[in-house]
Scaffold this motif. Structure first.
Motif, PDB file in Angstrom:
ATOM      1  N   VAL A  82      -9.513  22.453   5.362  1.00  0.00           N
ATOM      2  CA  VAL A  82      -8.438  21.525   5.004  1.00  0.00           C
ATOM      3  C   VAL A  82      -8.737  20.160   5.614  1.00  0.00           C
ATOM      4  N   HIS A  83      -8.705  19.122   4.796  1.00  0.00           N
ATOM      5  CA  HIS A  83      -8.963  17.756   5.246  1.00  0.00           C
ATOM      6  C   HIS A  83      -7.665  16.950   5.231  1.00  0.00           C
ATOM      7  N   TYR A  84      -7.354  16.315   6.351  1.00  0.00           N
ATOM      8  CA  TYR A  84      -6.248  15.356   6.439  1.00  0.00           C
ATOM      9  C   TYR A  84      -6.876  13.996   6.708  1.00  0.00           C
ATOM     10  N   CYS A  85      -6.799  13.090   5.732  1.00  0.00           N
ATOM     11  CA  CYS A  85      -7.519  11.808   5.824  1.00  0.00           C
ATOM     12  C   CYS A  85      -6.625  10.648   5.406  1.00  0.00           C
ATOM     13  N   VAL A  86      -5.413  10.601   5.923  1.00  0.00           N
ATOM     14  CA  VAL A  86      -4.484   9.522   5.578  1.00  0.00           C
ATOM     15  C   VAL A  86      -4.959   8.220   6.214  1.00  0.00           C
ATOM     16  N   ALA A  87      -5.090   7.195   5.379  1.00  0.00           N
ATOM     17  CA  ALA A  87      -5.710   5.944   5.833  1.00  0.00           C
ATOM     18  C   ALA A  87      -4.772   5.041   6.628  1.00  0.00           C
ATOM     19  N   ASN A  88      -3.511   5.341   6.648  1.00  0.00           N
ATOM     20  CA  ASN A  88      -2.580   4.534   7.447  1.00  0.00           C
ATOM     21  C   ASN A  88      -1.639   5.458   8.212  1.00  0.00           C
TER      22      ASN A  88
ATOM     23  N   VAL B 294       0.090  -6.187   7.799  1.00  0.00           N
ATOM     24  CA  VAL B 294      -0.369  -5.021   8.550  1.00  0.00           C
ATOM     25  C   VAL B 294      -1.649  -4.488   7.917  1.00  0.00           C
ATOM     26  N   LYS B 295      -1.558  -4.038   6.674  1.00  0.00           N
ATOM     27  CA  LYS B 295      -2.715  -3.454   5.998  1.00  0.00           C
ATOM     28  C   LYS B 295      -3.496  -4.514   5.234  1.00  0.00           C
ATOM     29  N   GLU B 296      -4.728  -4.141   4.893  1.00  0.00           N
ATOM     30  CA  GLU B 296      -5.589  -5.031   4.129  1.00  0.00           C
ATOM     31  C   GLU B 296      -4.910  -5.429   2.820  1.00  0.00           C
ATOM     32  N   PRO B 297      -5.110  -6.661   2.350  1.00  0.00           N
ATOM     33  CA  PRO B 297      -4.472  -7.085   1.106  1.00  0.00           C
ATOM     34  C   PRO B 297      -4.976  -6.250  -0.058  1.00  0.00           C
TER      35      PRO B 297
ATOM     36  N   HIS C 121       7.537 -23.602  14.394  1.00  0.00           N
ATOM     37  CA  HIS C 121       6.999 -23.210  13.087  1.00  0.00           C
ATOM     38  C   HIS C 121       8.115 -22.658  12.210  1.00  0.00           C
ATOM     39  N   SER C 122       7.851 -22.569  10.915  1.00  0.00           N
ATOM     40  CA  SER C 122       8.801 -21.946  10.003  1.00  0.00           C
ATOM     41  C   SER C 122       8.268 -20.584   9.582  1.00  0.00           C
ATOM     42  N   VAL C 123       9.173 -19.645   9.357  1.00  0.00           N
ATOM     43  CA  VAL C 123       8.815 -18.279   8.995  1.00  0.00           C
ATOM     44  C   VAL C 123       9.580 -17.875   7.742  1.00  0.00           C
ATOM     45  N   THR C 124       8.871 -17.325   6.778  1.00  0.00           N
ATOM     46  CA  THR C 124       9.501 -16.776   5.582  1.00  0.00           C
ATOM     47  C   THR C 124       9.095 -15.327   5.422  1.00  0.00           C
ATOM     48  N   MET C 125      10.088 -14.466   5.303  1.00  0.00           N
ATOM     49  CA  MET C 125       9.872 -13.042   5.085  1.00  0.00           C
ATOM     50  C   MET C 125      10.205 -12.701   3.626  1.00  0.00           C
ATOM     51  N   GLN C 126       9.465 -11.795   3.038  1.00  0.00           N
ATOM     52  CA  GLN C 126       9.870 -11.291   1.726  1.00  0.00           C
ATOM     53  C   GLN C 126      11.058 -10.361   1.918  1.00  0.00           C
ATOM     54  N   THR C 127      12.008 -10.412   1.031  1.00  0.00           N
ATOM     55  CA  THR C 127      13.185  -9.565   1.153  1.00  0.00           C
ATOM     56  C   THR C 127      12.779  -8.093   1.202  1.00  0.00           C
ATOM     57  N   GLY C 128      13.352  -7.383   2.151  1.00  0.00           N
ATOM     58  CA  GLY C 128      13.070  -5.961   2.303  1.00  0.00           C
ATOM     59  C   GLY C 128      11.796  -5.647   3.056  1.00  0.00           C
ATOM     60  N   ALA C 129      11.092  -6.671   3.541  1.00  0.00           N
ATOM     61  CA  ALA C 129       9.802  -6.424   4.196  1.00  0.00           C
ATOM     62  C   ALA C 129       9.935  -5.527   5.421  1.00  0.00           C
ATOM     63  N   GLY C 130      11.049  -5.652   6.126  1.00  0.00           N
ATOM     64  CA  GLY C 130      11.219  -4.881   7.352  1.00  0.00           C
ATOM     65  C   GLY C 130      11.999  -3.598   7.207  1.00  0.00           C
ATOM     66  N   ASP C 131      12.451  -3.295   5.993  1.00  0.00           N
ATOM     67  CA  ASP C 131      13.335  -2.143   5.811  1.00  0.00           C
ATOM     68  C   ASP C 131      12.724  -0.840   6.317  1.00  0.00           C
ATOM     69  N   GLY C 132      11.454  -0.629   6.016  1.00  0.00           N
ATOM     70  CA  GLY C 132      10.818   0.630   6.392  1.00  0.00           C
ATOM     71  C   GLY C 132      10.719   0.836   7.887  1.00  0.00           C
ATOM     72  N   ALA C 133      10.743  -0.259   8.637  1.00  0.00           N
ATOM     73  CA  ALA C 133      10.680  -0.178  10.094  1.00  0.00           C
ATOM     74  C   ALA C 133      12.050  -0.345  10.740  1.00  0.00           C
TER      75      ALA C 133
ATOM     76  N   LYS D 117       0.853  -1.182   0.000  1.00  0.00           N
ATOM     77  CA  LYS D 117       0.000   0.000   0.000  1.00  0.00           C
ATOM     78  C   LYS D 117       0.890   1.233   0.000  1.00  0.00           C
ATOM     79  N   PRO D 118       0.532   2.288  -0.765  1.00  0.00           N
ATOM     80  CA  PRO D 118       1.402   3.466  -0.867  1.00  0.00           C
ATOM     81  C   PRO D 118       1.792   4.042   0.495  1.00  0.00           C
ATOM     82  N   GLN D 119       3.082   4.292   0.643  1.00  0.00           N
ATOM     83  CA  GLN D 119       3.635   4.931   1.833  1.00  0.00           C
ATOM     84  C   GLN D 119       3.401   4.116   3.107  1.00  0.00           C
ATOM     85  N   GLU D 120       3.283   2.801   2.970  1.00  0.00           N
ATOM     86  CA  GLU D 120       3.145   1.938   4.148  1.00  0.00           C
ATOM     87  C   GLU D 120       4.496   1.313   4.459  1.00  0.00           C
TER      88      GLU D 120
END
Length: 372
Positions: free
Chosen positions: A294-300, A74-77, A31-43, A10-13
Motif C-alpha cells: 500500500v502506497h500513501y503519497c499525498v503531495a500536501n 502555500v503550494k506551487e502555482p 504595505h497593502s494586503v489583498t486577500m481573495q475571499t474565502g482564502a483563509g476558510d480552510g484554516a 490545488k485539490p484538498q489544499e
C-alpha cells in the motif's frame, strides 16, 4: 508594496499563505494586503478576520494576480495561476521545481521572480521555511500510515503498538532529518518498533544521544535498506536533497521482498518521491497498491491539518515576507545570503543549480542576478 494572497486551488489544499497576524504586520510596515475571499476558510480564518487587521478582500484570484506586486501562497502555482504571473512580480511560495518541468518552463516564460520556501537556508545549513511543514508531515506520517495498515484499507491489519503478548508494528524510517526524526518520535510513541536510517554518522550519533534508545538507528547502506524493508510493516520515506529530486532508494523489484499489505508513506513525494513506484496522490484519494504494498503519497500532507500548518508556516515565513516587501527582492536578497538561496527564477533565467541539474537546464548564479 501591494501583497496579494489568492485562495489555494490545488485539490484538498486548505492552508493559506498569509495569516491575519502576518497581514497585520505587513500593513503595519506600510504595505497593502489583498486577500481573495474565502482564502483563509480552510484554516479557520474568515474574511472578517482579515478586514479587522486592515486587509482588502478581492472577489477573484484574477484581481489578486493582476494587481499585486508580490504573490504569497502555500503550494506551487497551478497551470491556470502560472498564466497570470508576469515579469517584475515576486512569487513567494513552495515550488519544488526539480520534478516538475512544466511548472519550471511556465515560470521561466512568465519572467516572474520566484522565491521558493524550500530552498531558503539558515546559518546552520537548515531549511527554516521547510522545517515547520517537515515537522507536521513527519508527525502525520505514522498516523496516516497506521490508518493505511488497517485491513479495511488494504494493509496487513497490524496495530502499531501491538497488545500484551503480540508484538508491535515494525517501522523503518529512511532519513534522519527533520521529517524522519519527527516520524520516528511519533511512531515510537505509538508503541511501534522503530528503526531510523541515515548516511550521516554524526546525525545517527546525535539521534542516539538525544533520544536514548527510543528508537534504533542504522547506517543507510543499500544492503541495510534491502534487509530492513523485508521485515517492515511500514516504511516512511523521509529523504531530502535541498532543491533536487529525491533519490530512488527502494526499487519496484524490491517490493516483492516486502510483506503483503505492508505500507509505504512517501513524505518526499513533493520532490518526486524516494520509492520507484511512488506517484503523487491527494487527500481525497490518498492510497494505491503496487505489488501488494500500500502506497500513501499525498503531495500536501500538512494540508490535512490546515490550521496548525498555516500558523506554523506563517510564523516562519513572516520575517522573510516583510524583508521582501520592505526592501524589494533585490536588496533583501543582497542583504541576506540565505534568502538569496531561495531565488529559483528571475526574468526568464533559472537560478537554482540543483533544479538545473535535475532538469538539464542552464543556470545563472543568483548572486549575478542580484548584482545585475
Amino acid at each position: 508594496m501591494h501583497i496579494g494572497c489568492p485562495k489555494e486551488i490545488k485539490p484538498q489544499e486548505f492552508r493559506v499563505g498569509l495569516t491575519p497576524a502576518a497581514a497585520r504586520e505587513a500593513i503595519g510596515h506600510g504595505h497593502s494586503v489583498t486577500m481573495q475571499t474565502g482564502a483563509g476558510d480552510g484554516a479557520g480564518f474568515t474574511d472578517d478576520d482579515y478586514r479587522a487587521v486592515g486587509a482588502a478582500i478581492a472577489g477573484t484570484a484574477d484581481a489578486i494576480f493582476a494587481e499585486a506586486d508580490m504573490i504569497v501562497k502555500v503550494k506551487e502555482p497551478q497551470a491556470v495561476e502560472r498564466k497570470q504571473l508576469r515579469e517584475g512580480q515576486i512569487l513567494f511560495t513552495y515550488l519544488h521545481l526539480a520534478p516538475d518541468p512544466d511548472q519550471t518552463r511556465d515560470l521561466l516564460n512568465s519572467g516572474v521572480t520566484a522565491i521558493a520556501y524550500e530552498t531558503v537556508t539558515n546559518a546552520n545549513g537548515g531549511l527554516p521555511l521547510l522545517a515547520p511543514m517537515s515537522e507536521v508531515a513527519g508527525r502525520l506520517a505514522p498516523q496516516v500510515g497506521s490508518w493505511a495498515l488497517q485491513k479495511a484499507n488494504g494493509g496487513r491489519g497490524v496495530l502499531m503498538g501491538g497488545v500484551p503478548g503480540v508484538g508491535p508494528a515494525e517501522v523503518v524510517v529512511i532519513g534522519g532529518g527533520v521529517v524522519g526524526t519527527q516520524a520516528a518520535r511519533v511512531a515510537a510513541g505509538m508503541g511501534a518498533d522503530v528503526t531510523v536510517m541515515d548516511r550521516s554518522l554524526p546525525r545517527l550519533s546525535w539521534l542516539d544521544d538525544v533520544y536514548r534508545g527510543t528508537f534504533k538507528t542504522r547506517y543507510a547502506s543499500a544492503d541495510a535498506t534491502a534487509d530492513l524493508i523485508t521485515r517492515a510493516d511500514m516504511v516512511i520515506g523521509a529523504v531530502l536533497i535541498p532543491g533536487a529530486a529525491a533519490p530512488k532508494l527502494v526499487t519496484k523489484a524490491q517490493l516483492s521482498t516486502m510483506k503483503p499489505g505492508a505500507v509505504i508513506v512517501d513524505v518526499a513525494i513533493d520532490q518526486g518521491g524516494c520509492f520507484e513506484t511512488s506517484k503523487a496522490t491527494t487527500h481525497e484519494d490518498p492510497i494505491y497498491e503496487v505489488g501488494g504494498v500500500v502506497h500513501y503519497c499525498v503531495a500536501n500532507m500538512p494540508g490535512a491539518v490546515a490550521r496548525t500548518s498555516t500558523l506554523a508556516l506563517g510564523n516562519a515565513t513572516m520575517p522573510f515576507m516583510l524583508a521582501l516587501a520592505d526592501k524589494g527582492w533585490r536588496q533583501a536578497c543582497a542583504d541576506d545570503p540565505h534568502l538569496l538561496e531561495g531565488l529559483n527564477t528571475h526574468a526568464g533565467k533559472l537560478t537554482n543549480y540543483a533544479v538545473g541539474v535535475a532538469l538539464g537546464l542552464d543556470v545563472i548564479s543568483p548572486a549575478l542576478v542580484v548584482k545585475h
